[in-house]
Enzyme design. Structure first.
Site, PDB file in Angstrom:
ATOM      1  N   TYR A  81       0.833  -1.206   0.000  1.00 15.12           N
ATOM      2  CA  TYR A  81       0.000   0.000   0.000  1.00 15.12           C
ATOM      3  C   TYR A  81       0.870   1.260   0.000  1.00 15.12           C
ATOM      4  O   TYR A  81       0.661   2.187  -0.791  1.00 15.12           O
ATOM      5  CB  TYR A  81      -0.892  -0.021   1.238  1.00 15.12           C
ATOM      6  CG  TYR A  81      -1.888   1.108   1.327  1.00 15.12           C
ATOM      7  CD1 TYR A  81      -3.046   1.088   0.571  1.00 15.12           C
ATOM      8  CD2 TYR A  81      -1.677   2.184   2.184  1.00 15.12           C
ATOM      9  CE1 TYR A  81      -3.978   2.109   0.648  1.00 15.12           C
ATOM     10  CE2 TYR A  81      -2.605   3.211   2.277  1.00 15.12           C
ATOM     11  CZ  TYR A  81      -3.745   3.167   1.509  1.00 15.12           C
ATOM     12  OH  TYR A  81      -4.658   4.194   1.604  1.00 15.12           O
ATOM     13  N   LYS A 105       1.178   4.141  -2.888  1.00 14.16           N
ATOM     14  CA  LYS A 105       0.792   5.516  -2.595  1.00 14.16           C
ATOM     15  C   LYS A 105       1.968   6.488  -2.740  1.00 14.16           C
ATOM     16  O   LYS A 105       1.770   7.661  -3.117  1.00 14.16           O
ATOM     17  CB  LYS A 105       0.193   5.611  -1.187  1.00 14.16           C
ATOM     18  CG  LYS A 105      -1.159   4.922  -1.058  1.00 14.16           C
ATOM     19  CD  LYS A 105      -2.201   5.524  -1.990  1.00 14.16           C
ATOM     20  CE  LYS A 105      -3.591   4.993  -1.738  1.00 14.16           C
ATOM     21  NZ  LYS A 105      -4.625   5.619  -2.596  1.00 14.16           N
TER      22      LYS A 105
END
Length: 307
Positions: free
Chosen positions: A161, A165
């Site tokens: 993640y 990001k």
């Protein structure tokens, strides 16, 4: 929030719930026609995207729903084509679609690595790319991408993640550089709000809920959405930046570079060790606005170091 994006057409991905729904409602309230995109069905099997679009229309706003997945390049093209066909143009994209699948590095499977990167990073690029030619032709565009504190600062259990990001922030910088000559601004927002995804305290991550306690329950998606509206507005010309937002607080996140240490060509390791504090010092830092600017800083510091 009336009028900030009056007459503009805005595509919002991942808009069926949470932050995306809040952004879509706020943009519609501010005068935009919103294309609500989400692939997840509502509990009753209907389209969550259509539920939000209907909610906007019930409030007197303008919205349509489109349920294609932006993970697919063709799907992203179809989404933008829908916006242009139905509403005549696309002025802004709010890339909010995302997924979070926790795993520690040693337990990370290829499947969950690829799924998170495909949704969060590739799915952000595909919709920006699909909208790009339309924005170039009209000489105007606003791209608001969703990054995360996990990507900017790191967080346990978020390797997939956080990497995706961080990539989103890098993408925003690239879009800002390439879009400047076309009137296209691109920025990233790192939201902190209680949503179904962020409120799940299971798994290996250290959750915002455990850090903020009762305060986190008061941090609503609606606290973040006014910033998204502003970044979509023609009045906001800021580009290439990232902003942390939550609970009424907004702060710019920036990438800086220390003055550094000039030790001559191929300095030996002992000299690097001896000057390590100067390498890492933050006093008098630079904030490059692009790679070309960073190279100019290099040239300036190298020349100064030889004088």
């Amino acid at each position: 929030m009336s009028g900030w994006v009056e007459g503009r057409v805005v595509v919002v991905t991942g808009a069926g719930s949470g932050l995306g729904r809040s952004h879509a409602l706020a943009l519609a309230e501010a005068g935009a026609t919103v294309v609500v995109n989400d692939v997840v069905p509502a509990p009753d099997g209907t389209s969550r995207a259509e539920v939000v679009a209907a909610e906007i229309r019930d409030r007197g706003g303008a919205a349509t729903a489109f349920t294609t997945s932006v993970n697919s390049w063709a799907g992203a093209e179809d989404l933008v084509e829908h916006a242009v066909t139905e509403h005549g143009r696309v002025d802004a994209v709010v890339a909010n679609a995302g997924v979070l699948l926790d795993a520690m590095v040693g337990n990370m499977s290829e499947e969950i690595w690829r799924e998170v990167v495909d949704v969060n990073l590739t799915g952000t690029f595909t919709v920006a790319r699909a909208a790009w030619p339309h924005m170039v032709r009209q000489g105007f565009g606003r791209l608001v991408l969703t990054t995360s504190a996990s990507g900017m600062f790191g967080n346990r259990g978020h390797a997939n993640y956080g990497a995706s990001k961080a990539g989103v922030f890098g993408l925003a910088r690239m879009l800002a550089v390439e879009g400047a000559e076309h009137g296209i601004a691109a920025n990233a927002v790192a939201p902190l709000a209680l949503t179904p995804m962020s409120g799940d305290t299971s798994g290996s991550r250290t959750s915002a809920a455990s850090q903020l306690g009762d305060l986190f329950a008061q941090m609503a998606p609606g606290d973040v959405s006014p910033l998204v509206v502003w970044l979509c507005s023609p009045e906001c010309e800021t580009t290439g930046q990232a902003f942390s937002a939550g609970g009424g607080r907004i702060a710019r996140i920036f990438v800086g570079e220390s003055r550094g240490w000039v030790g001559g060509r191929a300095p030996d390791v002992e000299r690097i060790r001896h000057n390590w504090a100067a390498v890492c010092a933050t006093e008098g830092f630079h904030e490059p606005v692009g790679m070309v600017d960073e190279l100019a800083i290099y040239a300036r510091e190298l020349r100064a170091g030889k004088s």
